[in-house]
Design an enzyme around this catalytic site. Sequence first.
Site, PDB file in Angstrom:
ATOM      1  N   GLU A 275      -9.508   4.726  -7.368  1.00 32.86           N
ATOM      2  CA  GLU A 275      -9.803   5.599  -6.220  1.00 32.86           C
ATOM      3  C   GLU A 275      -9.264   5.011  -4.920  1.00 32.86           C
ATOM      4  O   GLU A 275      -8.730   5.734  -4.080  1.00 32.86           O
ATOM      5  CB  GLU A 275     -11.318   5.842  -6.100  1.00 32.86           C
ATOM      6  CG  GLU A 275     -11.949   6.595  -7.274  1.00 32.86           C
ATOM      7  CD  GLU A 275     -11.351   7.979  -7.484  1.00 32.86           C
ATOM      8  OE1 GLU A 275     -10.933   8.614  -6.509  1.00 32.86           O
ATOM      9  OE2 GLU A 275     -11.274   8.419  -8.652  1.00 32.86           O
ATOM     10  N   ASP A 356      -3.395   4.537 -11.199  1.00 35.73           N
ATOM     11  CA  ASP A 356      -3.683   3.673 -12.360  1.00 35.73           C
ATOM     12  C   ASP A 356      -2.918   2.359 -12.229  1.00 35.73           C
ATOM     13  O   ASP A 356      -3.471   1.268 -12.453  1.00 35.73           O
ATOM     14  CB  ASP A 356      -3.236   4.360 -13.664  1.00 35.73           C
ATOM     15  CG  ASP A 356      -4.226   5.430 -14.117  1.00 35.73           C
ATOM     16  OD1 ASP A 356      -5.335   5.492 -13.559  1.00 35.73           O
ATOM     17  OD2 ASP A 356      -3.871   6.193 -15.035  1.00 35.73           O
TER      18      ASP A 356
END
Length: 408
Positions: A275, A356
Amino acid sequence: MNIYLAIIIGSLLAVWFLNLLSDRLSALAMRPAPPEELSDVFDAETYAKSRAYTLASMRFSMVSETFNTLILVTAVAAGWFNVLDQLVRAAGFGPLLTGLAYIGGLALVSSILGLPFEIYHTFGLEKRFGFNTTTPATFVLDRVKGLVLAAIIGGALVAGILVFLDKTGPYAWLLCWGFAVLLSLGLTYVAPTWILPLFNKFTPLEDDELRDKLEAFADKAGFELTGIFVMDGSKRSTKGNAFFTGFGKRRRIALFDTLIKEMDADEIVAVLAHEVGHAKLGHIKKRLVTGVLKAGAIFYLMSLFLDSEGLFAAFGMQDMSLYAGLVFFVLLYTPLSLILSVAANAMSRKHEFEADAFAARTTGRPETMISALKKLSVSNLSNPTPHPLTVWLEYSHPPVLARIRALS
Ligand SMILES: [Zn+2]
């Protein structure tokens, strides 16, 4: 045949057919055994359950989309939009109230028609697979609060647009654009403190060990965490998630209690790192800017069609009006909306891969990100091998298998 009618009916049917085709292809693309990379988390029984869930979800969306398309095409072709207009006009309100009553009436009818599907989805489908934890009382309260919020926020938006279009001449679309952008920024600003707490409880994270780890990561990554909150996601579903809300000084991260239950501290740090990646890599700003530009384009296009007699003729209207023009434009916009959503999904999937990679790089432990993704995938019974057409049309996140491969 009226060209507008041809575009609207044609694109509604085309979208319906594309969704049907995509579901069918994804059903055919399912494999009898889990892919190698996921065989450690999907045992035979869980994998069978995930296949059954994927198929049941597809059947559900096929039935509900077919119903919605059928109703909408019938409403357009049979002149139901005119019937409602004549009813609303007969009430004798002023122009603004008539417009609000027309659009509000359409929204109400559409949410009533959707209600049986929502009930079945929550208490039939999701319950059958063990996801649903929503009580009937929560379900009813959610609908009531949602309706009140939609009436206030949607009502303000529509009223503002109708007033600008009516009074401000050729540049009305610019004012509509500015107004819509300000309203949505304002909502994003107040959402964490005023709107989200209407639906969920947010409590500051108490687990000291986990909080220390999360704060240590944020420090290392040079990211200011203004608050770490636990959200009672378990109130509605067993599925887990995490997200940022608000912006600037009011930005906070919300972790679902279901996520905390399932993952260990390092995996939750990986989720946070992902995030934070979205923020650090400028994804949030890019999404905001494209959203604002898209809204501008929509309002400009809308201004070109609002007084088109052909558009009103397509719906069999006896009278022309700004408010009905707004509704018809939204339907006319269907093909462009599909193209823009496919583009937005492609951008979002690219961002997911980048976030990611950011998490893997900054935590120095790609394997932890992988195990977090695996746990999410199993607990949500997600389909590991959707057909590329389905991904292209619907997926804002890449399929889990692609994410794991990119990380390994
Ligand atoms: Zn993400």
